[in-house]
Design an enzyme around this catalytic site. Structure first.
Site, PDB file in Angstrom:
ATOM      1  N   THR A   1     -18.322  29.839  -5.099  1.00 20.17           N
ATOM      2  CA  THR A   1     -18.964  30.348  -3.888  1.00 20.17           C
ATOM      3  C   THR A   1     -19.610  31.708  -4.143  1.00 20.17           C
ATOM      4  O   THR A   1     -19.067  32.534  -4.871  1.00 20.17           O
ATOM      5  CB  THR A   1     -17.922  30.474  -2.758  1.00 20.17           C
ATOM      6  OG1 THR A   1     -17.321  29.200  -2.532  1.00 20.17           O
ATOM      7  CG2 THR A   1     -18.561  30.956  -1.473  1.00 20.17           C
TER       8      THR A   1
ATOM      9  N   GLU B   1     -10.067  26.686  -1.663  1.00 20.80           N
ATOM     10  CA  GLU B   1      -8.962  27.652  -1.734  1.00 20.80           C
ATOM     11  C   GLU B   1      -7.610  26.993  -1.503  1.00 20.80           C
ATOM     12  O   GLU B   1      -6.727  27.561  -0.857  1.00 20.80           O
ATOM     13  CB  GLU B   1      -9.195  28.829  -0.780  1.00 20.80           C
ATOM     14  CG  GLU B   1     -10.330  29.712  -1.254  1.00 20.80           C
ATOM     15  CD  GLU B   1     -10.366  31.076  -0.607  1.00 20.80           C
ATOM     16  OE1 GLU B   1      -9.281  31.638  -0.330  1.00 20.80           O
ATOM     17  OE2 GLU B   1     -11.473  31.584  -0.381  1.00 20.80           O
TER      18      GLU B   1
ATOM     19  N   SER C   1     -12.156  27.726 -10.435  1.00 20.70           N
ATOM     20  CA  SER C   1     -12.226  26.266 -10.553  1.00 20.70           C
ATOM     21  C   SER C   1     -13.091  25.794 -11.715  1.00 20.70           C
ATOM     22  O   SER C   1     -14.079  26.428 -12.083  1.00 20.70           O
ATOM     23  CB  SER C   1     -12.774  25.661  -9.260  1.00 20.70           C
ATOM     24  OG  SER C   1     -11.915  25.917  -8.182  1.00 20.70           O
TER      25      SER C   1
ATOM     26  N   TRP D   1     -18.005  24.860  -8.612  1.00 21.10           N
ATOM     27  CA  TRP D   1     -17.725  25.121  -7.188  1.00 21.10           C
ATOM     28  C   TRP D   1     -17.539  26.607  -6.888  1.00 21.10           C
ATOM     29  O   TRP D   1     -16.667  26.978  -6.101  1.00 21.10           O
ATOM     30  CB  TRP D   1     -16.462  24.370  -6.726  1.00 21.10           C
ATOM     31  CG  TRP D   1     -16.360  22.944  -7.134  1.00 21.10           C
ATOM     32  CD1 TRP D   1     -15.442  22.381  -7.968  1.00 21.10           C
ATOM     33  CD2 TRP D   1     -17.217  21.865  -6.723  1.00 21.10           C
ATOM     34  NE1 TRP D   1     -15.667  21.039  -8.110  1.00 21.10           N
ATOM     35  CE2 TRP D   1     -16.757  20.696  -7.356  1.00 21.10           C
ATOM     36  CE3 TRP D   1     -18.337  21.792  -5.888  1.00 21.10           C
ATOM     37  CZ2 TRP D   1     -17.371  19.457  -7.179  1.00 21.10           C
ATOM     38  CZ3 TRP D   1     -18.947  20.556  -5.728  1.00 21.10           C
ATOM     39  CH2 TRP D   1     -18.455  19.409  -6.362  1.00 21.10           C
TER      40      TRP D   1
ATOM     41  N   SER E   1      -5.368  20.781   1.686  1.00 25.21           N
ATOM     42  CA  SER E   1      -4.289  20.685   2.674  1.00 25.21           C
ATOM     43  C   SER E   1      -2.992  20.203   2.034  1.00 25.21           C
ATOM     44  O   SER E   1      -1.902  20.678   2.375  1.00 25.21           O
ATOM     45  CB  SER E   1      -4.702  19.752   3.812  1.00 25.21           C
ATOM     46  OG  SER E   1      -5.707  20.351   4.611  1.00 25.21           O
TER      47      SER E   1
END
Length: 391
Positions: free
Chosen positions: A169, A374, A137, A167, A377
């Site tokens: 992780t 990831e 990202s 972002w 929706s």
């Protein structure tokens, strides 16, 4: 011709675990209860994950579940990684995502796309002491994942990378990053290449850590690349095939996020059930009121349905059966279930549920990320629609 009776194995429910899987799950569950749960609130409030616990993840074999035994790993299946993520997330979603990213994204990418030299050099570290992160990202590249601005230019024996990632992780803890950059902007997505970037490489910096709503102990940071030199030997897969690595690895990772959200929902539901049987109003436990019973029953039904989607997708992956649609469905549905279940758990606790003195508000905060990272929706719905409509 004489008829031939085909003998097949007896039908087994998707959720039935083998003896080895039960032993593995129970060991992770025991660790989560005894070692992780006492630290959850402290880590959430500090926004920092315990390095001691991460070392224990390595000692338990949770950071190299699918890494072959000859390379120091557990030689297990993808399904075992999913069980680990679920059981850890039932106690703390931050723990679940650390193990999830390590196994379903970083190690999976190395196992599938790494050459033999890369596997022998890197996988033993991933199983022993090195955390991994997955850096795709960027500020202008979220759902439009391939609108990358980070550039890689070949200069002699090295690629020189410049750009910023956002972002990411595990970035504070990670020693290795699977990082995507473009070697040819004019080629569009066909210019994207995956690189194995070490935190120690000159020109590589981990920047600001985000102050998040949920999964607060899990680090989410910016990455800064300023003339970062990466050896050609650290190209993962083929130059220009990074888009394929990203897509196919994220398909597997989405099952991991489904498992994380399943664990979050389970953890909140268990607390809500226990509290409903202890809390008394009008002279009896609130669990004796039909309104509460129906909520608990609805939550349990949705959790069971979520478990079926996750386990089915994971077993399809292990069986070598195409699973893209099922992975997207698992990620989409489990994130919806986690959001609904954790919200109801807060309501069952009433005013207490809205305070940090009780555990369910954290589950509710942790659940929200499931619909975002990831693949949002809406992106999962787009994937599912394309596949079911045959487009």
């Amino acid at each position: 011709m004489p008829e031939i009776a085909l003998q097949s194995a007896p039908a087994v429910p998707i959720t039935t675990l083998s003896d080895d899987e039960i032993l593995f799950r129970d060991n992770v569950r025991r660790f989560a209860e005894e070692r992780l749960r006492p630290r959850v609130r402290e880590m959430d409030e500090a926004g920092v994950f315990s390095q001691e616990l991460i070392q224990e993840f390595f000692q338990l074999g949770l950071m190299g579940i699918e890494v072959p035994e000859q390379l120091g790993g557990g030689g297990g299946k993808f399904f075992e990684a999913i069980l680990a993520v679920e059981e850890l997330s039932r106690v703390d979603a931050s723990a679940g995502v650390i193990v999830d990213v390590q196994n379903t994204l970083v190690n999976n990418a190395l196992l599938r796309w790494g050459n033999e030299a890369q596997k022998k050099r890197i996988l033993p570290r991933m199983a022993a002491d090195t955390c991994g992160a997955y850096a795709l990202s960027e500020a202008a590249s979220g759902s439009d994942a391939f609108a990358l601005q980070t550039k890689a230019e070949l200069k002699g024996a090295d690629y020189v990378l410049n750009g910023r990632k956002l972002w990411i992780t595990n970035s504070k803890e990670a020693g290795l990053f699977v990082l995507f950059a473009t070697v040819d902007a004019a080629a569009g997505y066909k210019g994207i290449t995956a690189f194995l970037v070490e935190k120690s490489f000159p020109g590589f910096t981990v920047g600001k850590k985000e102050d998040k709503l949920g999964i607060r102990a899990s680090s989410t940071c910016e990455l800064i690349l300023e003339d970062c030199r990466v050896p050609r030997a650290n190209v993962l897969g083929e130059v220009g095939k990074g888009y394929k690595i990203a897509i196919e690895t994220l398909n597997e990772g989405r099952i991991g996020i489904g498992a994380q959200m399943l664990g979050v929902a389970r953890g909140a539901w268990e607390y809500a059930c226990k509290y409903a049987q202890e809390r008394k109003q009008f002279g009896k436990p609130i669990a004796e009121f039909q309104g509460i019973q129906f909520q608990i029953a609805q939550m349990a039904t949705e959790i069971e349905a979520a478990r079926l989607t996750v386990y089915n997708a994971a077993r399809m992956k292990d069986a070598g059966i195409p699973f893209v649609k099922e992975a997207a469905m698992a990620k989409l549905f489990c994130s919806q279930v986690a959001e609904r279940v954790t919200s109801l758990a807060v309501e069952i606790y009433g005013g207490y549920g809205y305070t940090k003195d009780y555990p369910v508000e954290k589950y509710w905060r942790d659940a929200k990320i499931g619909k975002i990272y990831e693949g949002t929706s809406n992106m999962q719905l787009a994937t599912i629609a394309k596949l079911v409509l045959g487009k």
